[in-house]
Design an enzyme around this catalytic site. Structure first.
Site, PDB file in Angstrom:
ATOM      1  N   THR A 220      71.949  25.309 -50.671  1.00 26.44           N
ATOM      2  CA  THR A 220      70.471  26.314 -51.586  1.00 26.44           C
ATOM      3  C   THR A 220      70.579  25.607 -52.513  1.00 26.44           C
ATOM      4  O   THR A 220      69.533  26.107 -53.204  1.00 26.44           O
ATOM      5  CB  THR A 220      71.059  27.796 -50.753  1.00 26.44           C
ATOM      6  OG1 THR A 220      72.641  27.493 -52.122  1.00 26.44           O
ATOM      7  CG2 THR A 220      71.634  27.705 -49.648  1.00 26.44           C
ATOM      8  N   ASP A 221      71.049  25.277 -53.444  1.00 30.39           N
ATOM      9  CA  ASP A 221      70.676  25.370 -54.318  1.00 30.39           C
ATOM     10  C   ASP A 221      69.647  24.385 -55.111  1.00 30.39           C
ATOM     11  O   ASP A 221      68.349  24.607 -55.002  1.00 30.39           O
ATOM     12  CB  ASP A 221      71.504  24.243 -55.624  1.00 30.39           C
ATOM     13  CG  ASP A 221      72.784  25.357 -56.062  1.00 30.39           C
ATOM     14  OD1 ASP A 221      73.274  26.415 -55.597  1.00 30.39           O
ATOM     15  OD2 ASP A 221      73.347  24.656 -57.089  1.00 30.39           O
ATOM     16  N   PHE A 222      69.447  23.018 -53.786  1.00 31.34           N
ATOM     17  CA  PHE A 222      68.694  22.283 -54.063  1.00 31.34           C
ATOM     18  C   PHE A 222      67.500  22.811 -53.631  1.00 31.34           C
ATOM     19  O   PHE A 222      66.004  22.431 -53.648  1.00 31.34           O
ATOM     20  CB  PHE A 222      68.988  20.837 -53.821  1.00 31.34           C
ATOM     21  CG  PHE A 222      70.364  20.145 -54.532  1.00 31.34           C
ATOM     22  CD1 PHE A 222      70.128  19.986 -55.428  1.00 31.34           C
ATOM     23  CD2 PHE A 222      71.418  21.051 -53.841  1.00 31.34           C
ATOM     24  CE1 PHE A 222      70.937  19.024 -56.581  1.00 31.34           C
ATOM     25  CE2 PHE A 222      72.499  20.165 -54.879  1.00 31.34           C
ATOM     26  CZ  PHE A 222      71.687  19.593 -55.743  1.00 31.34           C
TER      27      PHE A 222
ATOM     28  N   MET B 174      65.831  25.066 -55.550  1.00 30.82           N
ATOM     29  CA  MET B 174      65.077  25.082 -57.313  1.00 30.82           C
ATOM     30  C   MET B 174      63.401  23.975 -55.856  1.00 30.82           C
ATOM     31  O   MET B 174      62.838  24.459 -57.926  1.00 30.82           O
ATOM     32  CB  MET B 174      66.399  23.318 -57.387  1.00 30.82           C
ATOM     33  CG  MET B 174      65.739  22.618 -58.149  1.00 30.82           C
ATOM     34  SD  MET B 174      64.805  21.325 -58.054  1.00 30.82           S
ATOM     35  CE  MET B 174      65.280  19.746 -57.177  1.00 30.82           C
TER      36      MET B 174
ATOM     37  N   ALA C  68      76.334  22.462 -52.617  1.00 31.51           N
ATOM     38  CA  ALA C  68      75.214  23.574 -52.679  1.00 31.51           C
ATOM     39  C   ALA C  68      73.836  23.501 -52.368  1.00 31.51           C
ATOM     40  O   ALA C  68      73.483  23.285 -53.060  1.00 31.51           O
ATOM     41  CB  ALA C  68      75.609  23.432 -54.058  1.00 31.51           C
TER      42      ALA C  68
END
Lengths: 403, 420
Positions: free
Chosen positions: A173-175, A178, A171
């Site tokens: 884009t999550d990181f 964030m 994932a």
């Protein structure tokens, strides 16, 4: 233990999956008191994500959850019960920071939108995050980072030019999102200390992620060019890619960006005759004959292990590195040598690894506590932190509020 | 003194930015949050100015779109730290600054005599952040960095790509940028502490360790189950207990969409939605129609089950355009998304509705360029894109004359001697 940066800072963390939970965990890893709110009726999705201890899919056996939520207190609230919503409000009144990552509108339904919360906790800093932001025609669209990599251009840019796109692991884009969100949250917390003003942060993971493609956006706007996937090739280095090494599915990444590194590379591989070939002595020649060059580079890399290729090339000042798999990540001498993680005992998972944040602070190093089981700290949080009487706690427990 | 920006988060604070491509974004983030960021370049300009793409495809150190993107919201001066004068001037600047960020090879800043120990004696409140491939400590600290090697070390590259070819990274390099983002986080944690206690400190940031977060459960599959997750192309394998393949990317009539089966109440509406939609147009296996999606645990959804779904699904997607699928997903509230190109993103109605794009004037180009807007929306102190990236030495006079009080004669001497 020395005094921690966020000692005394109180966080009510309603977020789930990765983006919000990591933010809360970074605060916890530096001393904040973070209460993570879940429910047995709808556990954090990471509790349903493999791998599981002994392969048994139960919420407290998921390996990723404790890592993403390191150092928090865990409570369970069944928000379908009005009394649970009242308890949640008390938690929010207690908190300095409120995190959520629901589909927009969910917090409002409980009376916990920023407009509602600021009435009883005007100094709160609240961060809401979802794929596409709190406003706009697509704000309510459900989705995870898996989908957002499609929308944000990342999937289109992953894979080989002669084939369709590949799915970038996990994932991405999550990181990315964030990190942007947490940077802003930290600055907002310091601003609040200085001015007394709380505020609301709306983190669209889509928008944040596009910052990692900004030059491509400009290239399109200015030059009309639509960026394409190009495998591992680079417009600024040649050879550039992951090359096969001895062993089963072993690879070494190599990036050579100038003549000096090219000569160093040629020396390391023993200057075979082809390195003197007129086609490969100039950077333009290497670029124009890249297919053949990559095959020749591979003819050397397959003769050595990935570790040998990396070490020989790095000794000569050439950027090279093992493409690390899951086993390599667990046995990485650099991560061990830098003190990147420690082993802590979790009641269900047993002794397992917890990593520190990626940076080391010289005077206030991160201190970590293990991850929690679902609802593990109900009693501590509700009676000790919120001051609920034992009687009330027992009554609510009996009514299924803490489930 | 720093420009007065009362309405920004970091308005009162100054950053000296010595970074190269490994750290540009760290300074940019602090600048977007309102800090007065001074990018310090060697005379002639940062090497990153040679990185394309370029404005109108003209390769020129004042036209790098890469430089524009990641040095927005900074002022710029030139300073040669290899000279005694350069180092003395830097110390003067550092004695009144709040942050120093750098990304030289580990050890270089100490060789220059500008390490944290030295600067903290001049200014105990200073926070110094170093960004490097593997951090300042450990056996690989001196390794020659590159973005692809950082991706390789971080772990998420190995399980990305087609099984019959090499692991791939994302074609537009993402590793340095993420390392710089994390460095900003470390810097701001130190900042919170400094503002409460007056104590500055040193922040040692590792790009590899930043990237290791992105590897998510891939190291855990080894730690807990002794499974090495492999490349599975258009599929994912990390969502299944036994690392079985579930397809994510599907070709359609005129492009690609992202779709996969999810478990639990989150996935149920999407799973039901696709089955009903497909069933309206074609034959689908009966079990799909009677499946209790609400109680599905995705960890136990087998590859065989998935493949039985995939056979009609592949034909279904192929018979529709991206736009048809996108619109259908919107009306059914399903997790099915188009695989966008940059051109699609620029036209996206959601970004437009949120007023995301921002135009920034570049007077010397006689043009304005449209940039991605603020990375987060704040209610009280909105981020501002105040100024385009600096030209080489654009603010030399503002700083050297206006702040350090050097005369024009002295400034000319410094220029002549290759200091600025």
């Amino acid at each position: 233990m020395s005094k921690q940066v966020f000692e005394g800072l109180k966080v009510a963390d309603f977020s789930w999956n990765a983006v919000g939970p990591i933010m809360g965990s970074y605060l916890a890893r530096h001393g904040a008191t973070v209460v993570k709110i879940e429910s047995w009726h709808r556990p954090d999705a990471m509790r349903g994500t493999p791998p599981f201890k002994d392969g048994i899919p139960e919420p407290d056996r998921a390996a990723d959850y404790p890592w993403l939520n390191t150092g928090k207190y865990g409570v369970a609230l069944n928000m379908t019960k009005p009394k649970a919503v009242e308890v949640a409000k008390k938690l929010v009144a207690w908190a300095d920071v409120l995190l959520d990552s629901f589909i927009p509108g969910t917090m409002k339904k409980w009376g916990l939108s920023y407009e509602q919360v600021r009435n009883f906790n005007p100094r709160i800093v609240m961060l809401s995050t979802c794929n596409q932001g709190q406003t706009g025609p697509h704000s309510h669209r459900p989705g995870f980072g898996t989908q957002l990599t499609a929308l944000s251009g990342i999937i289109h840019l992953t894979g080989w030019p002669d084939r369709g796109p590949d799915f970038p692991f996990a994932a991405h884009t999550d990181f990315v999102a964030m990190r942007f969100g947490l940077a802003a949250l930290l600055a907002a917390l310091e601003y609040r200390e200085r001015t007394g003003k709380g505020q609301y942060l709306d983190l669209s993971q889509y928008e944040a992620s596009l910052h990692l493609l900004s030059p491509l956006v400009l290239d399109y706007n200015v030059n009309g060019r639509v960026a394409k996937r190009m495998g591992n090739r680079s417009n600024y280095a040649v050879p550039h890619g992951a090359f096969p090494c001895r062993g089963d599915d072993r690879w070494c990444a190599i990036a050579i960006s100038d003549d000096g590194q090219w000569h160093a590379f040629c020396q390391v591989i023993g200057e075979p005759a082809w390195t003197k070939d007129a086609r490969f002595v100039t950077v333009l020649g290497r670029k124009q004959n890249e297919d053949e060059l990559e095959a020749l580079v591979s003819s050397w890399t397959v003769s050595v292990t990935a570790e040998q290729a990396m070490e020989k090339l790095q000794c000569a000042g050439v950027s090279a590195g093992v493409v690390q798999n899951g086993r390599d990540m667990n046995n990485d001498p650099q991560l061990e040598g830098r003190g990147s993680y420690e082993f802590l005992e979790h009641p269900v998972l047993g002794i397992h690894r917890y990593n520190y944040p990626s940076f080391r602070l010289s005077k206030t190093p991160s201190q970590i506590r293990r991850g929690h089981c679902l609802g593990e700290h109900n009693e501590y949080v509700f009676t000790h932190l919120l001051g609920m009487s034992d009687e009330e706690f027992t009554t609510l427990l009996g009514e299924g509020v803490f489930e | 003194m720093p420009e007065n920006q009362p309405d920004s988060l970091l308005g009162p604070f100054r950053v000296l930015d010595l970074t190269d491509e490994k750290g540009y974004l760290c300074g940019r983030i602090l600048g977007d949050l309102g800090a007065d960021v001074i990018k310090i370049e060697p005379p002639g300009g940062d090497p990153g100015r040679k990185t394309g793409p370029f404005y109108k495809d003209i390769p020129d150190v004042e036209k790098s779109l890469y430089w524009f993107a990641y040095n927005l919201n900074k002022r710029g001066i030139t300073l040669n730290l290899q000279t005694n004068d350069g180092r003395e001037l830097f110390k003067k600047l550092a004695s009144r600054a709040d942050f120093v960020i750098e990304s030289f090879p580990p050890g270089n800043i100490a060789e220059l005599g500008l390490d944290y120990e030295t600067l903290s004696k001049l200014n105990p409140r200073i926070i110094m952040t170093s960004i490097s491939l593997c951090g300042q400590k450990g056996p690989r600290r001196q390794y020659q960095p590159s973005d692809i090697v950082a991706s390789a070390f971080g772990g998420s590259m190995y399980p990305t790509g087609d099984p019959d070819r090499a692991p791939v990274h994302i074609s537009f390099p993402q590793a340095y940028l993420q390392g710089a983002e994390e460095a900003a986080i470390g810097t701001l944690i130190a900042h919170y502490h400094r503002q409460r206690t007056g104590e500055g400190q040193y922040v040692d940031a590792s790009i590899q360790e930043s990237l290791a977060w992105n590897a998510m459960n891939m190291p855990h599959f080894w730690e807990f189950n002794k499974v090495i997750l492999k490349r599975v192309g258009v599929h994912r394998s990390w969502s299944s207990t036994s690392a079985q393949r579930h397809r994510v990317i599907w070709p359609c009539k005129d492009g690609y969409v992202s779709f996969t089966i999810y478990g639990g109440k989150t996935g149920a509406p999407t799973n039901r939605g696709i089955v009903e939609w497909m069933a309206g147009e074609m034959e689908v296996p009966g079990w799909l129609k009677t499946m209790d999606w609400d109680s599905l645990s995705i960890g136990t959804f087998t590859e065989k089950q998935f493949d039985e779904f995939a056979e009609p699904a592949a034909a279904f997607f192929l018979s529709h355009t991206v736009e048809e699928l996108h619109q259908g997903a919107l009306s059914r509230d399903m997790m099915l998304y188009p695989v966008f190109t940059i051109a699609d993103i620029v036209k996206d109605e959601q970004l437009e509705a949120r007023d995301f794009w921002q135009e920034i004037p570049h007077p010397e180009l006689d043009d304005s360029l449209v940039y991605p807007g603020p990375f987060v929306k704040l209610s009280e102190t909105p981020l501002q894109l105040k100024r385009r990236a600096p030209l080489i030495g654009e603010h030399n006079l503002e700083i050297y004359e206006g702040e350090l009080g050097l005369s024009r004669v002295e400034i000319n001497l410094l220029k002549q001697s290759g200091v600025i």
